[in-house]
Design a protein around this motif. Structure first.
Motif, PDB file in Angstrom:
ATOM      1  N   SER A   1      53.219  70.138  13.242  1.00 23.88           N
ATOM      2  CA  SER A   1      52.870  68.927  13.991  1.00 23.88           C
ATOM      3  C   SER A   1      52.741  69.285  15.463  1.00 23.88           C
ATOM      4  CB  SER A   1      53.975  67.872  13.908  1.00 23.88           C
ATOM      5  OG  SER A   1      54.545  67.830  12.656  1.00 23.88           O
TER       6      SER A   1
ATOM      7  N   ASN B   1      53.501  67.028  17.875  1.00 23.83           N
ATOM      8  CA  ASN B   1      54.404  66.174  18.687  1.00 23.83           C
ATOM      9  C   ASN B   1      55.659  65.793  17.895  1.00 23.83           C
ATOM     10  OD1 ASN B   1      53.895  63.732  17.113  1.00 23.83           O
ATOM     11  ND2 ASN B   1      51.843  63.802  18.029  1.00 23.83           N
TER      12      ASN B   1
ATOM     13  N   ASN C   1      48.087  65.284   9.756  1.00 18.52           N
ATOM     14  CA  ASN C   1      48.197  66.114  10.972  1.00 18.52           C
ATOM     15  C   ASN C   1      46.944  66.962  11.198  1.00 18.52           C
ATOM     16  OD1 ASN C   1      48.359  67.979   8.949  1.00 18.52           O
ATOM     17  ND2 ASN C   1      50.331  68.835   9.559  1.00 18.52           N
TER      18      ASN C   1
ATOM     19  N   LYS D   1      43.775  65.945  12.289  1.00 12.16           N
ATOM     20  CA  LYS D   1      42.672  65.346  13.053  1.00 12.16           C
ATOM     21  C   LYS D   1      42.380  66.150  14.323  1.00 12.16           C
ATOM     22  CE  LYS D   1      43.503  60.801  11.195  1.00 12.16           C
ATOM     23  NZ  LYS D   1      44.817  60.142  11.148  1.00 12.16           N
ATOM     24  N   LYS D   2      41.198  65.860  14.884  1.00 14.84           N
ATOM     25  CA  LYS D   2      40.784  66.608  16.081  1.00 14.84           C
ATOM     26  C   LYS D   2      41.795  66.445  17.217  1.00 14.84           C
ATOM     27  CE  LYS D   2      35.938  66.863  15.100  1.00 14.84           C
ATOM     28  NZ  LYS D   2      34.912  65.955  14.661  1.00 14.84           N
ATOM     29  N   GLU D   3      42.278  65.209  17.372  1.00 15.70           N
ATOM     30  CA  GLU D   3      43.221  64.991  18.483  1.00 15.70           C
ATOM     31  C   GLU D   3      44.525  65.783  18.291  1.00 15.70           C
ATOM     32  OE1 GLU D   3      41.857  62.509  16.648  1.00 15.70           O
ATOM     33  OE2 GLU D   3      43.336  60.957  16.152  1.00 15.70           O
ATOM     34  N   HIS D   4      44.857  66.042  17.019  1.00 11.29           N
ATOM     35  CA  HIS D   4      46.065  66.850  16.770  1.00 11.29           C
ATOM     36  C   HIS D   4      45.839  68.294  17.200  1.00 11.29           C
ATOM     37  CE1 HIS D   4      46.753  63.667  13.468  1.00 11.29           C
ATOM     38  NE2 HIS D   4      47.352  63.296  14.598  1.00 11.29           N
TER      39      HIS D   4
ATOM     40  N   GLN E   1      43.831  69.203  19.590  1.00  9.48           N
ATOM     41  CA  GLN E   1      43.864  69.194  21.067  1.00  9.48           C
ATOM     42  C   GLN E   1      45.307  69.209  21.566  1.00  9.48           C
ATOM     43  OE1 GLN E   1      41.300  69.626  22.691  1.00  9.48           O
ATOM     44  NE2 GLN E   1      39.516  68.743  21.655  1.00  9.48           N
ATOM     45  N   GLU E   2      46.117  68.369  20.946  1.00  7.97           N
ATOM     46  CA  GLU E   2      47.515  68.261  21.371  1.00  7.97           C
ATOM     47  C   GLU E   2      48.260  69.590  21.119  1.00  7.97           C
ATOM     48  OE1 GLU E   2      49.387  64.894  19.495  1.00  7.97           O
ATOM     49  OE2 GLU E   2      51.034  64.860  20.950  1.00  7.97           O
TER      50      GLU E   2
ATOM     51  N   SER F   1      47.589  72.011  23.877  1.00 14.33           N
ATOM     52  CA  SER F   1      48.370  71.773  25.101  1.00 14.33           C
ATOM     53  C   SER F   1      49.798  72.310  24.951  1.00 14.33           C
ATOM     54  CB  SER F   1      48.386  70.279  25.451  1.00 14.33           C
ATOM     55  OG  SER F   1      49.145  69.581  24.490  1.00 14.33           O
TER      56      SER F   1
ATOM     57  N   ASN G   1      37.567  69.945   7.301  1.00 13.29           N
ATOM     58  CA  ASN G   1      38.584  69.612   8.309  1.00 13.29           C
ATOM     59  C   ASN G   1      39.344  70.850   8.782  1.00 13.29           C
ATOM     60  OD1 ASN G   1      37.852  66.994   8.252  1.00 13.29           O
ATOM     61  ND2 ASN G   1      39.810  66.184   7.490  1.00 13.29           N
TER      62      ASN G   1
ATOM     63  N   ILE H   1      38.264  74.161  16.949  1.00 15.27           N
ATOM     64  CA  ILE H   1      38.752  73.570  18.214  1.00 15.27           C
ATOM     65  C   ILE H   1      39.742  74.531  18.899  1.00 15.27           C
ATOM     66  CG2 ILE H   1      40.079  71.658  19.228  1.00 15.27           C
ATOM     67  CD1 ILE H   1      38.924  69.891  16.952  1.00 15.27           C
TER      68      ILE H   1
END
Ligand code: SAH
Length: 348
Positions: free
Chosen positions: A218, A220, A265, A267-270, A272-273, A276, A305, A312
Motif C-alpha cells: 500500500s 499509505n 491498491n 490504481k494510477k493514484e496509488h 503516484q503516491e 512519493s 493494470n 508509471i
C-alpha cells in the motif's frame, strides 16, 4: 532432561558441548561438518566417530529430521513444492525454484503466522510455533538431498514472519553461511518482513550483507492498515525511516513487495503516491499480482493494470519488476498447500 538440538549449535557452542560430554574440542568440528556440510540425518552416519561417542550423542542430543509428506513439481517451470512434517506433527512448506543463476529455496520460518495479513493463506490458522534454526536449515538440506542439486540461494518468504522469530533466523543465517557448512554467501539470502520496525534496525546492524525485502502492499497508512494489521503498530513514516536506515547502514538496495489487488491498491493514484514514498531511495519494487485464496474475495489485478502501474513507476525512474509467477499450477503461493493438507486431514 531435554536433549540439545544439535543442528542449531554454532561451531563454538559445539566445541563446548562436546567438551561437556567428555570429548576433545576437535570432535566438535567433525560433528559440525557432518551436520552442515554432509548434512547427515542420523548419528550413525558419522563414521569417523567411535561407536561409544555416537551412543553418547544419541543420549544427549536430538537431531531434527523432516519427513517429506508430499512433493509437487510444476509442469510449467520445474518449480518443486515440498510439504514437510516436523517431529511434533506440525507441517511446513518449502519451494525449490530453478533459475539460471542457481537453485533457490524458499523456506518457512514459523509453523503458521500471527501477522494476519488479509490476503495471505499462511496466517488463516494462526501461529502454531516458531521453527528452530535446525528446522529452517533442514528444509534446505532435505531439498538438496532429494534433488542431488546444490542450493545456492535462499529466500525466507514462506510461511511465517521471520522477524517474529528473530534470534533463530539470525542463528540460521550464521550456520548456513559458515565455511564448514553450506557456505552460502550472505548476498544470496533474501529475508522478507511485513515490517516489524525495531527488528529492521537490529537486522541492519547484525546482517548487513543480506538483502531485505519489505512487504508494503500500500502507498499509505489507511489502506495498509486494512490489509496488514502490523500497520496499526508502525506507521509508514516509521517503516520508511527504518528502510532508509537499512540502505544507509548496509549500502544495499532494499526491495519493496507490492501485491496488486484488483480495485484496491492498483490504481494510477496509488502508483503516484508510492513514488512519493520511495523517491530517491536505493530500492527496487517488486510487483506481485495477488494470488487469490479461496477464503478471501481479493482478485488479481488485470494484466493491463499491472502494466500501467509498472509504467508509471518506470517513468519516474523507479526500478520495478513484475514477479515471475513460479509454480502457479502447484499452488506455490504461501501457505496454500499446508492449509489444504490440514483441511483434508481434518486437522483444524
Ligand atoms: N511474513 C513475511 C514473509 C512471508 S510472505 C512478509 O510478510 O514479508 C512473502 C510475500 O508474499 C509477502 O510480501 C506477502 O505479503 C506476500 N503474499 C502473501 N500472500 C500473498 C498472496 N495471496 N498473493 C500475493 N502475495 C502474497
Amino acid at each position: 532432561m531435554s536433549k540439545t538440538d544439535i543442528r542449531s549449535l554454532t561451531q563454538e557452542e559445539m566445541k563446548v558441548f562436546v567438551t561437556e560430554i567428555g570429548e576433545k574440542p576437535f570432535r566438535g568440528k567433525q560433528i559440525y561438518q557432518w551436520l552442515h556440510e554432509k548434512q547427515v540425518t542420523s548419528f550413525d552416519e558419522m563414521t569417523n566417530l567411535s561407536a561409544k561417542l555416537r551412543e553418547r550423542l544419541k543420549e544427549t542430543a536430538a537431531l531434527t529430521v523432516l519427513k517429506e509428506v508430499t512433493v509437487q513439481t510444476s509442469a510449467l517451470d520445474g518449480t518443486k513444492k515440498y510439504l514437510f512434517e516436523l517431529e511434533d506433527g506440525n507441517m511446513v512448506e518449502s519451494v525449490l525454484m530453478r533459475y539460471h543463476h542457481g537453485n533457490s529455496v524458499c523456506i518457512s520460518s514459523q509453523a503458521g503466522c500471527r501477522m494476519g495479513c488479509r490476503f495471505c493463506a499462511s496466517t488463516l490458522l494462526g501461529l502454531s510455533r516458531n521453527l528452530y534454526p535446525s528446522e529452517m536449515l533442514d528444509q534446505i538440506y532435505a531439498i538438496q538431498k532429494a534433488t542431488g542439486e546444490r542450493v545456492s540461494h535462499l529466500v525466507v518468504m514462506g510461511t511465517g514472519e521471520p522477524f517474529d522469530n528473530f534470534e533463530s533466523l539470525c542463528r540460521m543465517i550464521e550456520l548456513l553461511c559458515s565455511p564448514e557448512g553450506l557456505n552460502i554467501s550472505h548476498r544470496n539470502i533474501t529475508v522478507s518482513t511485513c515490517g516489524i520496525v525495531p527488528k529492521i534496525y537490529e537486522f541492519a546492524d547484525r546482517n548487513p550483507q543480506v538483502t531485505l525485502a519489505i512487504s508494503l502492499h500500500s502507498p499509505n497508512d489507511t489502506m495498509r492498515r486494512e490489509l496488514m494489521p502490523i500497520a496499526n503498530k508502525y506507521s509508514m513514516d516509521e517503516l520508511m525511516e527504518a528502510a532508509r536506515y537499512y540502505t544507509r547502514t548496509t549500502g544495499r538496495r532494499i526491495t519493496f513487495e507490492y501485491s496488486l489487488v484488483k480495485g484496491v491498491n492498483d490504481k494510477k493514484e496509488h502508483a503516484q503516491e508510492l513514488i512519493s514514498r520511495v523517491k530517491g531511495m536505493n530500492c527496487h519494487i517488486n510487483l506481485i499480482p495477488v494470488n487469490p485464496i479461496k477464503e478471501r474475495d481479493f482478485e488479481q489485478s488485470t494484466q493491463n493494470n499491472v502494466a500501467a502501474f509498472k509504467h508509471i513507476l518506470e517513468r519516474q525512474h523507479i526500478q520495478v519488476t513484475v514477479r515471475r509467477e513460479m509454480g502457479r499450477d502447484i499452488q506455490a503461493a504461501c501457505g496454500q498447500l499446508r492449509k489444504s493438507y490440514k483441511e483434508r486431514s481434518g486437522d483444524e
